[in-house]
Scaffold this motif. Structure first.
Motif, PDB file in Angstrom:
ATOM      1  N   ILE A  78       0.855  -1.183   0.000  1.00  0.00           N
ATOM      2  CA  ILE A  78       0.000   0.000   0.000  1.00  0.00           C
ATOM      3  C   ILE A  78       0.888   1.230   0.000  1.00  0.00           C
ATOM      4  O   ILE A  78       2.096   1.137   0.202  1.00  0.00           O
ATOM      5  CB  ILE A  78      -0.940   0.021   1.238  1.00  0.00           C
ATOM      6  CG1 ILE A  78      -0.105   0.092   2.530  1.00  0.00           C
ATOM      7  CG2 ILE A  78      -1.861  -1.184   1.240  1.00  0.00           C
ATOM      8  CD1 ILE A  78      -0.924   0.398   3.763  1.00  0.00           C
ATOM      9  N   ALA A  79       0.287   2.392  -0.228  1.00  0.00           N
ATOM     10  CA  ALA A  79       1.029   3.636  -0.037  1.00  0.00           C
ATOM     11  C   ALA A  79       1.339   3.703   1.454  1.00  0.00           C
ATOM     12  O   ALA A  79       0.446   3.512   2.282  1.00  0.00           O
ATOM     13  CB  ALA A  79       0.186   4.823  -0.476  1.00  0.00           C
ATOM     14  N   PRO A  80       2.601   3.917   1.808  1.00  0.00           N
ATOM     15  CA  PRO A  80       2.967   3.877   3.224  1.00  0.00           C
ATOM     16  C   PRO A  80       2.097   4.793   4.097  1.00  0.00           C
ATOM     17  O   PRO A  80       1.846   5.934   3.742  1.00  0.00           O
ATOM     18  CB  PRO A  80       4.423   4.329   3.230  1.00  0.00           C
ATOM     19  CG  PRO A  80       4.921   3.977   1.878  1.00  0.00           C
ATOM     20  CD  PRO A  80       3.752   4.181   0.953  1.00  0.00           C
ATOM     21  N   MET A  81       1.641   4.240   5.218  1.00  0.00           N
ATOM     22  CA  MET A  81       0.867   4.979   6.214  1.00  0.00           C
ATOM     23  C   MET A  81       1.634   4.847   7.521  1.00  0.00           C
ATOM     24  O   MET A  81       1.542   3.811   8.183  1.00  0.00           O
ATOM     25  CB  MET A  81      -0.540   4.411   6.355  1.00  0.00           C
ATOM     26  CG  MET A  81      -1.367   4.532   5.108  1.00  0.00           C
ATOM     27  SD  MET A  81      -3.096   3.967   5.198  1.00  0.00           S
ATOM     28  CE  MET A  81      -3.170   2.820   6.506  1.00  0.00           C
ATOM     29  N   GLY A  82       2.424   5.873   7.856  1.00  0.00           N
ATOM     30  CA  GLY A  82       3.303   5.752   9.013  1.00  0.00           C
ATOM     31  C   GLY A  82       4.343   4.696   8.705  1.00  0.00           C
ATOM     32  O   GLY A  82       5.026   4.766   7.685  1.00  0.00           O
ATOM     33  N   ASN A  83       4.425   3.678   9.549  1.00  0.00           N
ATOM     34  CA  ASN A  83       5.393   2.617   9.297  1.00  0.00           C
ATOM     35  C   ASN A  83       4.776   1.406   8.589  1.00  0.00           C
ATOM     36  O   ASN A  83       5.474   0.451   8.270  1.00  0.00           O
ATOM     37  CB  ASN A  83       6.079   2.185  10.596  1.00  0.00           C
ATOM     38  CG  ASN A  83       5.115   1.553  11.581  1.00  0.00           C
ATOM     39  OD1 ASN A  83       3.895   1.636  11.429  1.00  0.00           O
ATOM     40  ND2 ASN A  83       5.659   0.930  12.608  1.00  0.00           N
ATOM     41  N   LEU A  84       3.467   1.435   8.310  1.00  0.00           N
ATOM     42  CA  LEU A  84       2.779   0.331   7.641  1.00  0.00           C
ATOM     43  C   LEU A  84       3.050   0.379   6.139  1.00  0.00           C
ATOM     44  O   LEU A  84       2.823   1.407   5.489  1.00  0.00           O
ATOM     45  CB  LEU A  84       1.274   0.408   7.899  1.00  0.00           C
ATOM     46  CG  LEU A  84       0.403  -0.657   7.243  1.00  0.00           C
ATOM     47  CD1 LEU A  84       0.777  -2.048   7.732  1.00  0.00           C
ATOM     48  CD2 LEU A  84      -1.057  -0.363   7.508  1.00  0.00           C
ATOM     49  N   LEU A  85       3.551  -0.737   5.588  1.00  0.00           N
ATOM     50  CA  LEU A  85       3.908  -0.797   4.171  1.00  0.00           C
ATOM     51  C   LEU A  85       3.022  -1.728   3.350  1.00  0.00           C
ATOM     52  O   LEU A  85       2.850  -1.522   2.149  1.00  0.00           O
ATOM     53  CB  LEU A  85       5.359  -1.281   4.027  1.00  0.00           C
ATOM     54  CG  LEU A  85       6.422  -0.453   4.726  1.00  0.00           C
ATOM     55  CD1 LEU A  85       7.781  -1.134   4.594  1.00  0.00           C
ATOM     56  CD2 LEU A  85       6.455   0.953   4.171  1.00  0.00           C
TER      57      LEU A  85
END
Length: 147
Positions: free
Chosen positions: A28-35
């Protein structure tokens, strides 16, 4: 490698402790540290959804599927029992993330020049505009055609 029917990139299949792991990673488009999000099918008979691949100071890591309780605390809903299987599962998910990113990069590279190339429909529309702007020729009458 495993074949997916959802037109998604090929994902790694790992033989771990006698169990086959079929990993499917969705960056996904990075959201914070979530990839990315991921799921794993174990031994072609048990599917686990909800893995999260994240980045941290020491590199990539995997969060197990979790749910929030009434007090607002997050609790893992499943986890590896042995350290060996945890390492094998994490390695398979991180490898799957790498494969998915490489596939996305290849797709991006393949479509880079597409905006520069004229499309067939664009050329047809352009020619249609030219045809409309040309003066119409008078059609000969039947008497003139007979001559």
């Amino acid at each position: 490698m495993s074949k997916n029917n959802n037109a998604e990139p090929m994902q790694p299949e790992v033989q771990a402790a006698g169990l086959k792991l079929d990993v499917n990673v969705r960056p996904i488009a990075p959201m914070g540290n979530l990839l990315a999000f991921a799921n794993v099918t174990v031994g072609d008979c048990f599917k686990i959804d909800g893995f999260r691949i994240c980045s941290g100071e020491n590199g990539l890591y995997v969060n197990m599927p979790a749910t929030q309780d009434k007090q607002g605390k997050w609790r893992d809903v499943c986890w590896p029992v042995t350290a060996d299987f945890r390492k094998q599962l994490n390695d398979a998910l991180i490898e799957g993330y790498g494969v998915a990113i490489e596939s996305l990069q290849a797709t991006l590279d393949a479509t880079k020049g597409a905006a520069d190339k004229p499309s067939l429909s664009g050329a047809l529309k352009e020619n249609a505009g030219k045809v409309k702007s040309q003066p119409a020729k008078a059609t000969p009458s039947k008497n003139e055609q007979a001559r």
